[in-house]
Enzyme design. Sequence first.
Site, PDB file in Angstrom:
ATOM      1  N   GLY A 213      -9.774 -29.120 -37.659  1.00  0.00           N
ATOM      2  CA  GLY A 213     -11.097 -28.537 -37.436  1.00  0.00           C
ATOM      3  C   GLY A 213     -11.354 -28.297 -35.965  1.00  0.00           C
ATOM      4  O   GLY A 213     -10.417 -28.328 -35.162  1.00  0.00           O
ATOM      5  N   ASN A 214     -12.590 -28.018 -35.625  1.00  0.00           N
ATOM      6  CA  ASN A 214     -12.935 -27.846 -34.205  1.00  0.00           C
ATOM      7  C   ASN A 214     -14.368 -28.313 -33.972  1.00  0.00           C
ATOM      8  O   ASN A 214     -15.054 -28.722 -34.905  1.00  0.00           O
ATOM      9  CB  ASN A 214     -12.725 -26.392 -33.767  1.00  0.00           C
ATOM     10  CG  ASN A 214     -13.596 -25.429 -34.539  1.00  0.00           C
ATOM     11  OD1 ASN A 214     -14.816 -25.472 -34.430  1.00  0.00           O
ATOM     12  ND2 ASN A 214     -12.972 -24.585 -35.361  1.00  0.00           N
ATOM     13  N   ARG A 215     -14.814 -28.247 -32.720  1.00  0.00           N
ATOM     14  CA  ARG A 215     -16.077 -28.868 -32.343  1.00  0.00           C
ATOM     15  C   ARG A 215     -17.311 -27.985 -32.566  1.00  0.00           C
ATOM     16  O   ARG A 215     -18.406 -28.351 -32.171  1.00  0.00           O
ATOM     17  CB  ARG A 215     -16.047 -29.236 -30.855  1.00  0.00           C
ATOM     18  CG  ARG A 215     -15.127 -30.369 -30.537  1.00  0.00           C
ATOM     19  CD  ARG A 215     -15.289 -30.766 -29.086  1.00  0.00           C
ATOM     20  NE  ARG A 215     -14.263 -31.693 -28.696  1.00  0.00           N
ATOM     21  CZ  ARG A 215     -14.292 -32.993 -28.981  1.00  0.00           C
ATOM     22  NH1 ARG A 215     -15.313 -33.490 -29.633  1.00  0.00           N
ATOM     23  NH2 ARG A 215     -13.318 -33.764 -28.601  1.00  0.00           N
ATOM     24  N   SER A 216     -17.144 -26.824 -33.153  1.00  0.00           N
ATOM     25  CA  SER A 216     -18.307 -25.944 -33.329  1.00  0.00           C
ATOM     26  C   SER A 216     -19.354 -26.588 -34.248  1.00  0.00           C
ATOM     27  O   SER A 216     -19.026 -27.092 -35.320  1.00  0.00           O
ATOM     28  CB  SER A 216     -17.858 -24.617 -33.934  1.00  0.00           C
ATOM     29  OG  SER A 216     -18.987 -23.854 -34.257  1.00  0.00           O
ATOM     30  N   ALA A 280     -16.321 -20.304 -34.958  1.00  0.00           N
ATOM     31  CA  ALA A 280     -15.085 -20.715 -34.302  1.00  0.00           C
ATOM     32  C   ALA A 280     -14.023 -20.763 -35.396  1.00  0.00           C
ATOM     33  O   ALA A 280     -13.994 -21.685 -36.208  1.00  0.00           O
ATOM     34  CB  ALA A 280     -15.266 -22.081 -33.659  1.00  0.00           C
TER      35      ALA A 280
END
Length: 410
Positions: A213-216, A280
């Site tokens: 995943g990512n931090r968005s 993102a």
Amino acid sequence: MTLQGSHVLLGVGGGIAAYKAAELARGLIKAGATVQVVMTAAATAFVGPATFEGLTGRPVHTGVFEDVHRVLHIRLAREADVAVFAPATTNLLAKFAGGLADDLVSSLYTALTCPIVVAPAMHTEMWLHPATQANVARLRGWGVHVAGPGEGPLAGGDVGPGRMLEPEDLVAAVAAALADGAGGPAAGALAGRRVLVTAGGTREPIDPVRFIGNRSSGKMGYALAAEAVRRGATVDLVSAPTALPPPPGVEVHDVETAMQMRAAVLPLADKADVVVAAAAVADFRPTSYRDQKIKKEAGGLGSVELTQNPDILAELGASPHRAILVGFAAETDLEEERGRDKLHRKGLDLVVINRVDMADAGFNVDTNRALLLTRTGGRREVPLTTKSEMAAVVWDEVEALLAPAPEVGT
Ligand code: C5P
């Protein structure tokens, strides 16, 4: 905050709290405003127009057929700097949310372009009814300020949420709405337009439990969707997972992976006048998905082989499209150069370049700073601001790029 020199339209609905609207009229005048009162037929059963005429020094209007040659509802709407509806009954809220215009108060409401405050007042059961809640959410989505209700004694001896706020609190709410200006000039500027916003951070599954995943947080995309609704657009929001409540008035399409986002975005983009890609999207996904949880006892994961995901926005930019395309670029350095490169490489009309290496901007915070570049050479720096104000700036730029809006009703 002050109302000095402002002209307030006070719409009185037919509820017992109408008697408190007289005190509100007095409070508005004390705060420096001139006040024009309009009443529904039911309101006049609770308080006589003479009470308001005495307090405001102006005739009170109750019917669309008064003063017909001067188109009363349009004239009164245009004169107002700010409007407040108190009490806003279940029926009035439903009419406002549905765009009905079958009496003076509701006709006037649909003609307003100034900031609007509604002060709901009703029995708890009526307030909590899903229809009322949906109507209020819809109004909020259009930028209407919903003041209250408070909790306390209600008509007939009941107690609970549904009580109209006190007149002094409503005077403050009216002053705040006037100062804020929301619901004002930009409201409705995207009427007749269809926009598609992507938001959130995609998740690329490794097994049923784990993902890349990512931090968005999705906050910027959700703010963009909410602002587009306020400006009158029909909004589709393709959302990767976030912890945010769906913005009122928006059609949300939930997705998880980049491939699902692509499948949702492509057909919606065909119908859109504007596509804003604030999601993102993971650039890579695990090449193979294990449908059983990978056990650490069995030697664990080792390494994850990755496959490149399609670039959805670049795909839109490279294929025939009629929509204005807006992309985001999260950069830690060389922001302008890379942003300009992205603008051209992806065939965008506007790129919003965020710095993600600062604590007060970018991922997971409520503030942002950005540099906006347009295909036509426009350049606008936006200093640190809230994500909702940033959304307003982005839509201002998009509006400038759009051709004149289609004429309604011709
Ligand atoms: O190339 P980069 O990932 O930095 O581009 C960011 C922009 O492109 C964002 O607007 C993002 O929503 C969009 N994007 C996309 N599909 C991808 C990657 C990014 O639409 N696979």
